[in-house]
Design a protein around this motif. Structure first.
Motif, mmCIF file in Angstrom:
data_model
loop_
_atom_site.group_PDB
_atom_site.id
_atom_site.type_symbol
_atom_site.label_atom_id
_atom_site.label_comp_id
_atom_site.label_asym_id
_atom_site.label_seq_id
_atom_site.Cartn_x
_atom_site.Cartn_y
_atom_site.Cartn_z
ATOM 1 N N VAL A 1 0.819 -1.328 0.073
ATOM 2 C CA VAL A 1 0.230 -0.295 -0.476
ATOM 3 C C VAL A 1 0.930 1.455 0.007
ATOM 4 C CG1 VAL A 1 -1.516 1.212 1.295
ATOM 5 C CG2 VAL A 1 -1.835 -1.633 1.658
ATOM 6 N N PRO A 2 0.995 2.421 -1.655
ATOM 7 C CA PRO A 2 1.661 3.430 -0.719
ATOM 8 C C PRO A 2 0.992 4.238 0.423
ATOM 9 C CG PRO A 2 -0.221 3.809 -2.866
ATOM 10 C CD PRO A 2 -0.398 1.909 -1.503
ATOM 11 N N VAL A 3 2.832 5.141 0.976
ATOM 12 C CA VAL A 3 1.605 5.545 2.280
ATOM 13 C C VAL A 3 3.038 7.100 2.188
ATOM 14 C CG1 VAL A 3 2.975 5.319 4.644
ATOM 15 C CG2 VAL A 3 2.414 3.098 3.880
ATOM 16 N N MET A 4 2.243 7.938 2.847
ATOM 17 C CA MET A 4 2.660 9.145 1.978
ATOM 18 C C MET A 4 2.812 9.477 3.611
ATOM 19 S SD MET A 4 3.529 11.901 0.460
ATOM 20 C CE MET A 4 2.431 12.404 -0.865
ATOM 21 N N VAL A 5 3.894 10.051 4.301
ATOM 22 C CA VAL A 5 4.546 11.378 5.578
ATOM 23 C C VAL A 5 4.373 12.025 5.676
ATOM 24 C CG1 VAL A 5 6.667 10.881 6.810
ATOM 25 C CG2 VAL A 5 6.073 9.380 5.390
ATOM 26 N N THR A 6 4.188 12.652 5.773
ATOM 27 C CA THR A 6 3.866 14.324 6.230
ATOM 28 C C THR A 6 4.021 14.358 7.896
ATOM 29 O OG1 THR A 6 2.488 16.520 5.768
ATOM 30 C CG2 THR A 6 0.858 14.636 6.184
ATOM 31 N N TYR A 7 3.676 15.709 8.179
ATOM 32 C CA TYR A 7 3.704 16.411 9.409
ATOM 33 C C TYR A 7 2.440 15.899 10.106
ATOM 34 C CZ TYR A 7 7.086 19.222 7.927
ATOM 35 O OH TYR A 7 9.153 19.358 7.396
ATOM 36 N N HIS A 8 2.598 16.547 11.566
ATOM 37 C CA HIS A 8 1.086 15.975 12.365
ATOM 38 C C HIS A 8 0.489 17.322 12.600
ATOM 39 C CE1 HIS A 8 -0.449 14.469 16.526
ATOM 40 N NE2 HIS A 8 -0.460 13.758 15.522
ATOM 41 N N PRO A 9 -0.858 17.287 12.714
ATOM 42 C CA PRO A 9 -1.466 18.487 13.046
ATOM 43 C C PRO A 9 -0.658 18.801 13.761
ATOM 44 C CG PRO A 9 -3.160 16.157 13.034
ATOM 45 C CD PRO A 9 -1.385 15.782 12.431
ATOM 46 N N SER A 10 -0.461 18.177 15.108
ATOM 47 C CA SER A 10 0.071 19.003 16.425
ATOM 48 C C SER A 10 0.889 19.900 16.042
ATOM 49 C CB SER A 10 0.397 18.295 17.496
ATOM 50 O OG SER A 10 -0.671 16.983 18.183
ATOM 51 N N TYR A 11 1.650 19.400 15.396
ATOM 52 C CA TYR A 11 3.179 20.223 14.612
ATOM 53 C C TYR A 11 2.352 21.583 14.042
ATOM 54 C CZ TYR A 11 6.768 22.051 11.725
ATOM 55 O OH TYR A 11 7.517 22.961 10.822
ATOM 56 N N LEU B 1 -0.718 23.468 14.937
ATOM 57 C CA LEU B 1 -1.168 24.135 15.639
ATOM 58 C C LEU B 1 0.148 24.619 16.383
ATOM 59 C CD1 LEU B 1 -3.487 21.480 17.561
ATOM 60 C CD2 LEU B 1 -3.747 23.805 15.971
ATOM 61 N N ARG B 2 1.014 24.137 16.764
ATOM 62 C CA ARG B 2 2.087 24.619 17.590
ATOM 63 C C ARG B 2 3.213 26.015 16.429
ATOM 64 N NH1 ARG B 2 3.867 19.507 18.305
ATOM 65 N NH2 ARG B 2 5.722 19.317 17.343
ATOM 66 N N SER B 3 3.299 24.862 15.070
ATOM 67 C CA SER B 3 4.575 26.081 14.133
ATOM 68 C C SER B 3 3.389 27.192 14.145
ATOM 69 C CB SER B 3 4.341 25.339 13.040
ATOM 70 O OG SER B 3 4.509 25.788 12.261
ATOM 71 N N GLY B 4 1.922 27.276 14.076
ATOM 72 C CA GLY B 4 1.508 28.613 13.226
ATOM 73 C C GLY B 4 1.484 28.640 11.650
ATOM 74 N N GLU B 5 2.605 28.184 11.235
ATOM 75 C CA GLU B 5 2.923 29.079 9.833
ATOM 76 C C GLU B 5 1.948 28.517 8.841
ATOM 77 O OE1 GLU B 5 5.348 30.780 9.119
ATOM 78 O OE2 GLU B 5 6.942 30.970 11.468
ATOM 79 N N ASN B 6 1.287 29.514 7.831
ATOM 80 C CA ASN B 6 1.099 28.918 6.602
ATOM 81 C C ASN B 6 2.072 27.945 5.393
ATOM 82 O OD1 ASN B 6 -1.464 29.430 7.106
ATOM 83 N ND2 ASN B 6 -1.447 30.821 4.497
ATOM 84 N N ARG B 7 2.916 28.297 5.518
ATOM 85 C CA ARG B 7 4.300 27.734 4.667
ATOM 86 C C ARG B 7 4.271 26.134 5.007
ATOM 87 N NH1 ARG B 7 9.713 27.842 6.123
ATOM 88 N NH2 ARG B 7 8.420 29.154 8.440
ATOM 89 N N GLU B 8 4.276 25.780 6.614
ATOM 90 C CA GLU B 8 3.691 24.257 6.949
ATOM 91 C C GLU B 8 2.684 24.186 6.009
ATOM 92 O OE1 GLU B 8 6.974 23.196 8.873
ATOM 93 O OE2 GLU B 8 7.136 24.988 7.584
ATOM 94 N N LYS B 9 1.937 24.560 6.812
ATOM 95 C CA LYS B 9 0.244 23.461 6.271
ATOM 96 C C LYS B 9 0.276 23.462 4.626
ATOM 97 C CE LYS B 9 -2.045 26.777 9.128
ATOM 98 N NZ LYS B 9 -2.578 28.092 9.998
ATOM 99 N N ARG B 10 0.727 24.638 3.827
ATOM 100 C CA ARG B 10 1.135 24.344 2.921
ATOM 101 C C ARG B 10 1.151 23.196 2.123
ATOM 102 N NH1 ARG B 10 -1.378 24.738 -2.760
ATOM 103 N NH2 ARG B 10 0.593 23.852 -3.430
ATOM 104 N N LYS B 11 3.366 22.795 3.251
ATOM 105 C CA LYS B 11 3.215 20.955 3.093
ATOM 106 C C LYS B 11 2.768 20.061 3.122
ATOM 107 C CE LYS B 11 8.703 23.620 4.118
ATOM 108 N NZ LYS B 11 8.863 23.492 5.528
ATOM 109 N N VAL B 12 1.671 20.365 4.257
ATOM 110 C CA VAL B 12 0.734 19.448 4.398
ATOM 111 C C VAL B 12 -0.101 19.356 3.465
ATOM 112 C CG1 VAL B 12 -0.447 18.563 6.068
ATOM 113 C CG2 VAL B 12 1.603 19.294 6.854
ATOM 114 N N TRP B 13 -0.369 20.109 2.472
ATOM 115 C CA TRP B 13 -1.181 20.256 1.792
ATOM 116 C C TRP B 13 -1.076 19.911 0.658
ATOM 117 C CZ3 TRP B 13 -6.490 19.691 1.743
ATOM 118 C CH2 TRP B 13 -6.984 20.052 0.661
ATOM 119 N N GLU B 14 0.494 20.265 0.590
ATOM 120 C CA GLU B 14 0.967 19.580 -0.636
ATOM 121 C C GLU B 14 1.425 18.258 -0.871
ATOM 122 O OE1 GLU B 14 4.587 22.219 -1.899
ATOM 123 O OE2 GLU B 14 3.073 23.531 -2.595
ATOM 124 N N ASP B 15 1.857 17.469 0.518
ATOM 125 C CA ASP B 15 1.650 16.156 0.662
ATOM 126 C C ASP B 15 0.139 15.007 0.298
ATOM 127 O OD1 ASP B 15 4.098 16.247 1.078
ATOM 128 O OD2 ASP B 15 3.828 16.608 3.062
#
Ligand code: URA
Length: 221
Positions: free
Chosen positions: A174-184, A186-200
């Motif tokens: 099964v294909p597995v994507m690794v991405t940042y945890h939502p808690s991260y 929440l801590r970061s608050g940075e749109n740039r980090e949200k965008r990375k998760v979104w691109e994944d």
């Protein structure tokens, strides 16, 4: 196409899958090896969602809210996860959500409030076999490992999430994507980090073959 599904595209009876998952949960809850560690709290928290889901999300371990409600991802990280899943065009009920470790790791000082600690390698080792069984029953088309703990537990990868995200790994076919945890997020608050998760997750949506609107493509840009 999914090799384990009958020809003609018919999906197996979700009732049968639900029963098999219940049986895994009973064994995971009683697991002597896990109990013998003595480092996890008592409340068992299994999984939630569709036993026949195309998308499976796997987190770390339950926290305070999950322990109280006996359900994964219902606290602050879960609220954000629900928004992310909604942005992908899914309802929480359509997907399957589980954790590597099914008990909240103890900090060893009684009522630990909202304080959590990461599961140890030993705690993950006694639990991950049940996750493999869950994968075998659900037969998702794609798995998302949320955060470094799920990444280590599922794929045995070391180093940061940043060096393993944005591409597909494989677990039991099964294909597995690794991405940042939502808690991260929440801590970061940075749109740039949200965008990375979104691109994944855009890659995940493409793999699932779901429609992606131009507006969805632009989220967090
Ligand atoms: N964080 C996780 O990794 N899992 C949960 O169920 C809740 C928070």
């Amino acid at each position: 196409t999914h090799s384990a599904r009958p020809a003609g595209g018919a999906k197996p009876d979700p009732g049968a899958k639900r029963a098999r998952l219940r049986e895994i949960a009973i064994r995971a809850k009683r697991c002597a090896e896990t109990r013998a560690l003595g480092s996890l709290r008592d409340q068992f928290v299994f999984a939630i969602g569709n036993p026949d889901a195309d998308l499976m999300l796997i987190g770390e371990a339950p926290g305070a809210a999950e322990e109280q409600q006996h359900e994964p991802f219902v606290g602050p990280a879960g609220k954000l996860l629900d928004k992310i899943v909604g942005a992908m065009g899914f309802e929480r009920e359509q997907i399957y959500i589980s954790n590597i470790v099914k008990f909240r790791p103890s900090t060893g000082d009684g009522d630990q409030g909202t304080r959590n600690r990461k599961p140890t390698a030993e705690e993950m080792a006694t639990s991950v076999g049940y996750v493999h069984e869950e994968i075998e029953v659900v037969e998702p088309k794609v798995i998302v490992a949320l955060g470094g703990t799920a990444m280590e537990g599922l794929l045995g990868l070391e180093g940061g999430v940043g060096s393993h995200r944005s591409k597909f790994h494989t677990l039991r076919g099964v294909p597995v994507m690794v991405t940042y945890h939502p808690s991260y997020l929440l801590r970061s608050g940075e749109n740039r980090e949200k965008r990375k998760v979104w691109e994944d997750l855009l890659l995940v949506m493409e793999k699932l073959g779901v429609q992606i609107s131009p507006r969805q493509r632009r989220y967090f840009l």
